[in-house]
Scaffold this active site. Structure first.
Site, PDB file in Angstrom:
ATOM      1  N   ASN A  21       0.824  -1.216   0.000  1.00 27.29           N
ATOM      2  CA  ASN A  21       0.000   0.000   0.000  1.00 27.29           C
ATOM      3  C   ASN A  21       0.861   1.271   0.000  1.00 27.29           C
ATOM      4  O   ASN A  21       0.349   2.370   0.145  1.00 27.29           O
ATOM      5  CB  ASN A  21      -0.940   0.015   1.218  1.00 27.29           C
ATOM      6  CG  ASN A  21      -0.176   0.034   2.533  1.00 27.29           C
ATOM      7  OD1 ASN A  21       1.054   0.002   2.548  1.00 27.29           O
ATOM      8  ND2 ASN A  21      -0.898   0.095   3.631  1.00 27.29           N
ATOM      9  N   HIS A  64       3.293   1.945   2.230  1.00 36.05           N
ATOM     10  CA  HIS A  64       3.800   2.382   3.535  1.00 36.05           C
ATOM     11  C   HIS A  64       5.306   2.174   3.630  1.00 36.05           C
ATOM     12  O   HIS A  64       5.870   1.290   2.984  1.00 36.05           O
ATOM     13  CB  HIS A  64       3.043   1.720   4.700  1.00 36.05           C
ATOM     14  CG  HIS A  64       3.384   0.296   5.005  1.00 36.05           C
ATOM     15  ND1 HIS A  64       2.591  -0.505   5.780  1.00 36.05           N
ATOM     16  CD2 HIS A  64       4.441  -0.485   4.657  1.00 36.05           C
ATOM     17  CE1 HIS A  64       3.142  -1.698   5.902  1.00 36.05           C
ATOM     18  NE2 HIS A  64       4.257  -1.708   5.233  1.00 36.05           N
ATOM     19  N   GLU A  67       1.281   4.501   7.354  1.00 31.03           N
ATOM     20  CA  GLU A  67       0.234   4.001   6.481  1.00 31.03           C
ATOM     21  C   GLU A  67      -0.328   5.145   5.622  1.00 31.03           C
ATOM     22  O   GLU A  67      -0.051   6.322   5.897  1.00 31.03           O
ATOM     23  CB  GLU A  67      -0.882   3.389   7.348  1.00 31.03           C
ATOM     24  CG  GLU A  67      -0.416   2.256   8.261  1.00 31.03           C
ATOM     25  CD  GLU A  67      -0.078   0.964   7.511  1.00 31.03           C
ATOM     26  OE1 GLU A  67       0.182   0.997   6.293  1.00 31.03           O
ATOM     27  OE2 GLU A  67      -0.055  -0.096   8.164  1.00 31.03           O
TER      28      GLU A  67
HETATM   29  P1  PGA Z   1       7.870  -7.149   3.538  1.00 30.13           P
HETATM   30  O1  PGA Z   1       7.163  -5.857   4.130  1.00 30.13           O
HETATM   31  O2  PGA Z   1       9.330  -6.879   3.608  1.00 30.13           O
HETATM   32  O3  PGA Z   1       7.461  -8.264   4.446  1.00 30.13           O
HETATM   33  O4  PGA Z   1       7.380  -7.279   2.139  1.00 30.13           O
HETATM   34  C1  PGA Z   1       7.651  -4.635   3.736  1.00 30.13           C
HETATM   35  C2  PGA Z   1       6.939  -3.562   4.480  1.00 30.13           C
HETATM   36  O5  PGA Z   1       5.753  -3.756   4.809  1.00 30.13           O
HETATM   37  O6  PGA Z   1       7.547  -2.519   4.737  1.00 30.13           O
END
Ligand code: PGA
Length: 250
Positions: A142, A144, A149
């Site tokens: 998304n 973030h 967020e």
């Molecule tokens: P991930 O998450 O490394 O598990 O893909 C990345 C994030 O949410 O910043």
């Protein structure tokens, strides 16, 4: 932004490990401490493994390194297998020569009433050591960075946040179902991240291709917080071929 594309995540992680090694060598030669901003999640796992291998081979030392992690779930016991404290200890801190007192992670154990002062102290601790030299980042589907967020503003600092639904969906498998995923966390802010002297964002796999395109080249907006990185003068984007599939680079 400086974009580096590698055949796979292993080569990308090796590249970042070597950047960190060079930074540590440069600063420790001047007897300066090295301040690293660290990330959790699946993205940096190979990087931490590489750094541990380099340490075991005598190629790097973390004795003069101070680290600040981006975030932690709240509430979350430090001993929980889901905590980022546990993650960092297991995959990195316990395997290298970093001093435990030099590793900072927001606490998932502070009482609600103490969260605000905890966050202020976290920001102050970063300032007191002279700021972050190199901040590592992953990116959520998304957009973030940390747990900033959608809706997070450019002036946000370390604070108590509500997790986005998409973030909770993405974490559901690791928690054995979405109902077990915490609803809140403590996260460094966008402003905290942008104050780092250098930023390295890694992304692997086709699941990140769309958000990488949008965040590197799309309109700068709080709807996709990683777009704020476009405003930073020293950002390195490290991608594998799949994550880079939707961007044009010559
Ligand atoms: P991930 O998450 O490394 O598990 O893909 C990345 C994030 O949410 O910043």
């Amino acid at each position: 932004m400086n974009i580096n594309i590698f055949e796979n995540s292993e080569l990308g992680s090796q590249f970042v490990a070597e950047q960190i090694q060079a930074l540590i060598k440069k600063k420790t030669k001047l007897t300066e401490e090295v301040i690293l901003g660290l990330a959790t999640g699946s993205t940096p796992k190979e990087l931490y493994k590489k750094l541990v291998s380099m340490y075991k081979a005598g190629e790097i030392s973390f004795e003069q390194v101070i680290t600040f992690n981006l975030d932690e779930y709240h509430p979350m016991s430090h001993d929980s297998e889901h905590s980022y404290h546990h993650f960092m200890n297991q995959i990195f801190f316990d395997a290298v020569d970093i001093k435990a007192e030099n590793t900072w992670i927001p606490s998932g154990e502070v009482e609600k009433a103490q969260i605000e002062s905890h966050c202020r102290e976290y920001e102050q601790q970063i300032v007191d050591v002279g700021g972050i030299d190199l901040q590592l980042l992953g990116i959520g589907t998304n957009g973030h960075i940390g747990f900033n967020e959608p809706g997070s503003t450019i002036d946000s600092v370390t604070r108590y946040v509500e997790l986005d639904e998409q973030t909770r969906i993405d974490a559901a498998a690791a928690f054995g179902g979405i109902d077990n995923v915490p609803r809140n966390a403590i996260s460094m802010g966008i402003d905290t991240i942008l104050k780092a002297k250098e930023i390295v964002l890694m992304a692997w796999g086709s699941g990140k291709a769309e958000i990488i395109r949008d965040c590197l080249f799309g309109e700068i907006t709080a709807v996709k917080p990683a777009t704020f990185l476009q405003k930073h003068p020293n950002v390195h984007i490290v991608l594998d071929r799949e994550a880079a599939a939707l961007i044009d680079v010559d």
